[in-house]
Design a protein around this motif. Sequence first.
Motif, PDB file in Angstrom:
ATOM      1  N   HIS A  12       0.874  -1.191   0.000  1.00  0.00           N
ATOM      2  CA  HIS A  12       0.000   0.000   0.000  1.00  0.00           C
ATOM      3  C   HIS A  12       0.905   1.233   0.000  1.00  0.00           C
ATOM      4  O   HIS A  12       1.457   1.602   1.033  1.00  0.00           O
ATOM      5  CB  HIS A  12      -0.903  -0.013   1.234  1.00  0.00           C
ATOM      6  CG  HIS A  12      -1.899   1.102   1.264  1.00  0.00           C
ATOM      7  ND1 HIS A  12      -3.239   0.898   1.552  1.00  0.00           N
ATOM      8  CD2 HIS A  12      -1.779   2.436   1.052  1.00  0.00           C
ATOM      9  CE1 HIS A  12      -3.886   2.036   1.518  1.00  0.00           C
ATOM     10  NE2 HIS A  12      -3.015   3.007   1.223  1.00  0.00           N
ATOM     11  N   HIS A  14       1.611   5.343  -1.594  1.00  0.00           N
ATOM     12  CA  HIS A  14       1.237   6.556  -2.346  1.00  0.00           C
ATOM     13  C   HIS A  14       2.507   7.161  -2.922  1.00  0.00           C
ATOM     14  O   HIS A  14       3.421   7.510  -2.170  1.00  0.00           O
ATOM     15  CB  HIS A  14       0.564   7.574  -1.427  1.00  0.00           C
ATOM     16  CG  HIS A  14      -0.733   7.087  -0.855  1.00  0.00           C
ATOM     17  ND1 HIS A  14      -1.944   7.316  -1.474  1.00  0.00           N
ATOM     18  CD2 HIS A  14      -1.007   6.359   0.260  1.00  0.00           C
ATOM     19  CE1 HIS A  14      -2.915   6.760  -0.741  1.00  0.00           C
ATOM     20  NE2 HIS A  14      -2.368   6.164   0.307  1.00  0.00           N
ATOM     21  N   MET A  37      -1.306   3.349  -5.019  1.00  0.00           N
ATOM     22  CA  MET A  37      -2.653   3.895  -4.813  1.00  0.00           C
ATOM     23  C   MET A  37      -3.040   4.878  -5.918  1.00  0.00           C
ATOM     24  O   MET A  37      -2.180   5.587  -6.457  1.00  0.00           O
ATOM     25  CB  MET A  37      -2.721   4.576  -3.437  1.00  0.00           C
ATOM     26  CG  MET A  37      -2.643   3.603  -2.313  1.00  0.00           C
ATOM     27  SD  MET A  37      -4.048   2.458  -2.343  1.00  0.00           S
ATOM     28  CE  MET A  37      -3.215   0.875  -2.258  1.00  0.00           C
ATOM     29  N   LYS A  95      -9.357  -0.092  -5.932  1.00  0.00           N
ATOM     30  CA  LYS A  95      -9.319   0.456  -4.573  1.00  0.00           C
ATOM     31  C   LYS A  95     -10.604   1.227  -4.330  1.00  0.00           C
ATOM     32  O   LYS A  95     -10.895   2.197  -5.039  1.00  0.00           O
ATOM     33  CB  LYS A  95      -8.113   1.392  -4.425  1.00  0.00           C
ATOM     34  CG  LYS A  95      -8.067   2.169  -3.109  1.00  0.00           C
ATOM     35  CD  LYS A  95      -7.652   1.295  -1.935  1.00  0.00           C
ATOM     36  CE  LYS A  95      -7.797   2.028  -0.599  1.00  0.00           C
ATOM     37  NZ  LYS A  95      -6.722   2.992  -0.362  1.00  0.00           N
ATOM     38  N   HIS A 166      -4.854  -0.875   5.680  1.00  0.00           N
ATOM     39  CA  HIS A 166      -4.348  -0.151   6.869  1.00  0.00           C
ATOM     40  C   HIS A 166      -5.251  -0.301   8.106  1.00  0.00           C
ATOM     41  O   HIS A 166      -5.792   0.678   8.608  1.00  0.00           O
ATOM     42  CB  HIS A 166      -4.089   1.334   6.569  1.00  0.00           C
ATOM     43  CG  HIS A 166      -5.137   2.044   5.765  1.00  0.00           C
ATOM     44  ND1 HIS A 166      -6.459   2.074   6.132  1.00  0.00           N
ATOM     45  CD2 HIS A 166      -5.050   2.752   4.619  1.00  0.00           C
ATOM     46  CE1 HIS A 166      -7.130   2.769   5.249  1.00  0.00           C
ATOM     47  NE2 HIS A 166      -6.300   3.192   4.317  1.00  0.00           N
ATOM     48  N   ASP A 238       1.409   2.479   3.545  1.00  0.00           N
ATOM     49  CA  ASP A 238       0.555   3.658   3.390  1.00  0.00           C
ATOM     50  C   ASP A 238       1.409   4.915   3.490  1.00  0.00           C
ATOM     51  O   ASP A 238       0.928   5.955   3.953  1.00  0.00           O
ATOM     52  CB  ASP A 238      -0.589   3.683   4.419  1.00  0.00           C
ATOM     53  CG  ASP A 238      -1.715   4.619   4.005  1.00  0.00           C
ATOM     54  OD1 ASP A 238      -1.714   5.090   2.845  1.00  0.00           O
ATOM     55  OD2 ASP A 238      -2.600   4.895   4.837  1.00  0.00           O
TER      56      ASP A 238
HETATM   57 ZN    ZN Z   1      -3.413   4.999   1.605  1.00  0.00          ZN
END
Ligand code: ZN
Length: 335
Positions: A12, A14, A37, A95, A166, A238
């Motif tokens: 995960h 970004h 993402m 997602k 998450h 994340d």
């Molecule tokens: Zn995220």
Amino acid sequence: MEITLDSPLDMHLHLRDGDMLKLVAPLSGDFAGAVIMPNLVPPVTEPGGMLAYNQRIREAMGNTPFSCYMTLFFTKQNEQQLALAQSTPSFFAYKLYPAGITTNSEGGVARLAEAENTLKLMEEMGIPLLVHGESHGFVMDREAEFLGVYRQLAQQFPKLRICMEHITTAAALDLLDEFENLCATVTLQHLIITLDDVAGGALQPHLFCKPIAKRPGDRDALLQAALSGHPRLMFGSDSAPHPRCKKEACGCAAGVFTAPLALPKLAEIFARHGALCQLQSFVSGNARRIYGLTPLAKQVTLQNTPMAVPGSYRSYGQQVVPMYAGEHISWSIKS
Ligand code: ZN
Ligand code: DOR
């Protein structure tokens, strides 16, 4: 002490776009690959846009070998659209964001009933569903309130691979154990911090993220699950960079930037608890088995020699502050 990891994966991540992408992409280069993402502005909803984004990521990575498992922002899809996505190189999953729940999610799903036909098709076609599982309720209860939705999805679509992204609560772990078709990612920060670290003293904007860090009992349960090698729990950082000026500001953006220190910090934690032998499953093995992935071969050796975390990372006119800025982590990557 040392440990060599085989093809670590960040399930995960970004990476943003433009100059921020150029700054942060190479900082994930110790991983063999990551699930990327789609919450750009505008979000990545079409296979064509996804391929172009994948290409920009490749360029930002330079010569570093790195597998991008690309995601599309969930909107209603018919069979033909899903088939096109599925046949597009690098596509991994959809997602799903509840509308307005976090950064750039305004175009997400307002009523889950609207998504049912698409989810049915995804189940039949074997396309995984990744979910940002929070309600619009009180901030500490949002994940707990969403667990009923996960339960309903898991029951209604028993063959759909559903990833609770998450997770931050002990209750989410309990649900994970109830349904074979659920899996979950957990971040680095949610294994370490509680809400007290964010807001118990002076406010710490660089630890503010969604879902917000929870109670000590939640953090402890997540850590125990990771350390004990829970077979359906995967590492997903994340890591969510925002420009320093957007974090140290009134209206602080949500997101903790951990990509460059995630592997050393995980090694430090697993070593401290005598659980280094479980790290390989947590950062790669579980994801490979759950999704049937064959990541590119990359070995990363970690050693218990300190790493100095910079106060910030800057280039291309961007500046981003990592977790543990200016501090030391007792493990590092052996170059
Ligand atoms: Zn995220
Ligand atoms: O803290 C977060 N930041 N949570 C999310 O779900 C999104 C992410 C971001 O994109 O900044």
